[in-house]
Design an enzyme around this catalytic site. Sequence first.
Site, PDB file in Angstrom:
ATOM      1  N   ARG A   1       3.691  -0.822 -16.331  1.00  0.00           N
ATOM      2  CA  ARG A   1       5.068  -1.180 -16.017  1.00  0.00           C
ATOM      3  C   ARG A   1       6.107  -0.250 -16.650  1.00  0.00           C
ATOM      4  O   ARG A   1       7.288  -0.332 -16.313  1.00  0.00           O
ATOM      5  CB  ARG A   1       5.307  -2.637 -16.411  1.00  0.00           C
ATOM      6  CG  ARG A   1       4.631  -3.588 -15.415  1.00  0.00           C
ATOM      7  CD  ARG A   1       4.542  -4.969 -15.931  1.00  0.00           C
ATOM      8  NE  ARG A   1       4.357  -5.934 -14.864  1.00  0.00           N
ATOM      9  CZ  ARG A   1       4.338  -7.244 -15.067  1.00  0.00           C
ATOM     10  NH1 ARG A   1       4.504  -7.730 -16.279  1.00  0.00           N
ATOM     11  NH2 ARG A   1       4.172  -8.070 -14.056  1.00  0.00           N
TER      12      ARG A   1
ATOM     13  N   LYS B   1       2.176  -4.064  -6.071  1.00  0.00           N
ATOM     14  CA  LYS B   1       3.375  -4.480  -5.335  1.00  0.00           C
ATOM     15  C   LYS B   1       3.920  -3.348  -4.458  1.00  0.00           C
ATOM     16  O   LYS B   1       3.538  -2.180  -4.624  1.00  0.00           O
ATOM     17  CB  LYS B   1       4.427  -4.945  -6.337  1.00  0.00           C
ATOM     18  CG  LYS B   1       4.035  -6.190  -7.147  1.00  0.00           C
ATOM     19  CD  LYS B   1       5.138  -6.527  -8.163  1.00  0.00           C
ATOM     20  CE  LYS B   1       4.863  -7.780  -8.949  1.00  0.00           C
ATOM     21  NZ  LYS B   1       5.941  -8.057  -9.940  1.00  0.00           N
TER      22      LYS B   1
ATOM     23  N   HIS C   1       1.627  -7.239 -10.370  1.00  0.00           N
ATOM     24  CA  HIS C   1       1.561  -8.592 -10.904  1.00  0.00           C
ATOM     25  C   HIS C   1       0.201  -8.757 -11.556  1.00  0.00           C
ATOM     26  O   HIS C   1      -0.795  -8.250 -11.048  1.00  0.00           O
ATOM     27  CB  HIS C   1       1.705  -9.632  -9.780  1.00  0.00           C
ATOM     28  CG  HIS C   1       1.216 -10.992 -10.194  1.00  0.00           C
ATOM     29  ND1 HIS C   1       1.997 -11.861 -10.901  1.00  0.00           N
ATOM     30  CD2 HIS C   1       0.013 -11.595 -10.044  1.00  0.00           C
ATOM     31  CE1 HIS C   1       1.295 -12.956 -11.166  1.00  0.00           C
ATOM     32  NE2 HIS C   1       0.086 -12.816 -10.649  1.00  0.00           N
TER      33      HIS C   1
END
Length: 243
Positions: free
Chosen positions: A122, A14, A147
Site C-alpha cells: 500500500r 483492486k 484488500h
Amino acid sequence: MSGKELDQTLVLIKPDALKNSLTGYVLSLLSEFHTGLRFAGTKIVHVSKMLAEEHYAEHRGKHFFPPLIEYITGLSHYPDEPIKQRVVAIVYQGIDAVPKIRAIAGPTNPLVAREQKPGCIRSLGTLFPIKDKDGQIIDQRMDNLIHASATDLEAEREIKLWFMPNDIPPYMQGYATKKSERHFYFKDGKLSEDHVPGSFCIVAPGDIVWESDLAILHAIADGTPSKGTLESVVAKYLVNQIR
Ligand code: ATP
Ligand code: MG
C-alpha cells in the site's frame, strides 16, 4: 491468528492496481516463496453494486462509503470502459494467512504506509481528492491497491461472500458445506422456491453450498430469523452475470 494449515484469507487486487499494471508485482510479493501461502481459489470479477455493498457492509453510512463503492466496482478508474471494470479475487491458504498478508499489504492509508512501512504494497497507493461541483476538495479516496481480510472471522465472511465452495478445490475448503435438498431462485431482491420468469436459479437440489448460506436461505424461505442477508448469499451466484 489461528496457526492452522487451513487458515485462509481473501485478497482483492483492486482496480487501481490493475490500471497501474501492478498485478504481477503484487502477486510476486504474495507468492508462496515469500509468504509460504498457497492459492486456494481465484477469479476475475466484474464487481456488482450488491457484492460491493455487502463486502463493505461495515462502512455503510460512513462519508466515504459511496466513493468506496465506486472504487471497488471499477467505476472510478474506468467510468466508461466496463470491459476493464474488474478485480482479481484470491483465496490464500496456509498457517497464519491473515496476519501474513496484512503485514505485506501494510497500513490502510497509503501516506501512512509510506511513512511507517516503505516497501509494503500500500506504500504504492494514492490518495485521490474528491471535489464538489465548485472544485473544492471535500473528501479523499484511499486507492490502496489491495484488500486483505483483517481477522479470521472477516476472512470467513468474505471468502463465503465471494466464492462458492466448488470454486475452491475440495481438500482446500476451510468452512463447513452441506448438500441442498431444495431449489432456491432469486428475482428482484426476493427469494422463491419456484421458478418464475426471469428468476435466477441460485441453488438446486444436490448442490454443495456453504452450510451457513443454506441456513440463511432456509430461514428466509421459511420466514424465520436469519443470521445474514439474502444478498450476502446471492451475490456470488450472480458474479459476472449481466442481466
Ligand atoms: P481493506 O478492507 O480494503 O483491506 P482495511 O481493512 O485496511 O482495508 P477498512 O477500514 O476496512 O481498511 O476500509 C476499507 C477501505 O475503505 C479502505 O481500503 C479504504 O479504501 C477505504 N477507507 C477506509 N477508511 C477511509 C477513510 N477514512 N476515508 C476514505 N476512505 C477510507
Ligand atoms: Mg477492511
